[in-house]
Design a protein around this motif. Sequence first.
Motif, short mmCIF file in Angstrom:
data_model
loop_
_atom_site.label_atom_id
_atom_site.label_comp_id
_atom_site.label_asym_id
_atom_site.label_seq_id
_atom_site.Cartn_x
_atom_site.Cartn_y
_atom_site.Cartn_z
N TYR A 25 -3.09 6.82 0.58
CA TYR A 25 -3.15 5.95 -0.62
C TYR A 25 -3.84 7.57 -1.23
O TYR A 25 -4.66 7.92 -0.92
CB TYR A 25 -3.80 5.05 -0.23
N HIS A 70 -3.46 2.68 -6.99
CA HIS A 70 -2.80 3.38 -5.71
C HIS A 70 -1.56 3.63 -5.92
O HIS A 70 -0.67 3.11 -6.13
CB HIS A 70 -3.73 3.39 -4.55
N GLN A 112 2.79 0.77 -6.82
CA GLN A 112 2.43 1.84 -5.70
C GLN A 112 3.49 2.07 -4.36
O GLN A 112 3.27 3.16 -3.50
CB GLN A 112 2.44 0.26 -3.79
N THR A 117 -4.26 -1.52 -7.99
CA THR A 117 -5.38 -0.98 -7.26
C THR A 117 -5.38 0.84 -8.16
O THR A 117 -6.01 1.37 -7.99
CB THR A 117 -6.05 -1.01 -5.71
N VAL A 159 -3.71 -2.32 -1.88
CA VAL A 159 -2.76 -1.37 -2.33
C VAL A 159 -0.99 -2.45 -2.47
O VAL A 159 -0.77 -2.17 -3.45
CB VAL A 159 -2.36 -0.46 -1.56
N ALA A 167 -8.63 1.38 -0.92
CA ALA A 167 -7.54 1.98 -0.83
C ALA A 167 -7.61 1.71 1.22
O ALA A 167 -7.73 1.76 1.80
CB ALA A 167 -8.24 3.48 -0.63
#
Length: 206
Positions: free
Chosen positions: A60, A80, A122, A78, A73, A68
């Motif tokens: 990530y 990421h 993501q 987040t 995620v 992470a």
Amino acid sequence: MKAVIPGTSLAIHPDRFPDPVEDVPTDQDAGRAVLAGGCFWCVEAVYQPLDGVQSVVSGYAGGDAASANYEAVCSGRTGHAEVVEVRYDPRRISFGALLKLFFAVAHDPTQKDRQGNDRGPQYRSAIFPVDEAQRKVAEDYIQQLNNAGAFTAPIVTTLEPGHPFHPAEDYHQDFARRNPNQPYITHVAKPKLEKLHAAFPEMLKT
């Protein structure tokens, strides 16, 4: 859980895909690239067979260390992206060559915050340059591909320098090789590998 992506295809012919006009000089190449192109299982599978690639780790990037992890995620909140960290020998394969396969084979860079049925930030298309040389080469190559009309839609890949890489959980590593009959792998990763072998056999490990 990953969604199976039926009939995902790109709008270009990989065997006619242009090389980057500019590349990172071998003596300045960090030998490490962090790339996000949707599900990391499938991007990992594309890079593992390449001559000069020493390791590929799923993980990530884009958010902090505390969040992470896969469960967090997957929420899409987040910051990421699912990424792979590719470590390679610049004397055998260059950063530019990795970028060429990133755009030609690994994913569809015209889909924003998604790849097929996998939706959310993501799964965004992103490059996380590890230095200024990588950032400049990636920026120039995206412009080159857009100018050449390599895709029928604009490339939406973002450049996101300055973010650390966080390895994913052990069960995500080497996933496609360990689970060749898993439905997501057969529907998404396998066609990418077939495209890689058909269009770029000279880039594969012997």
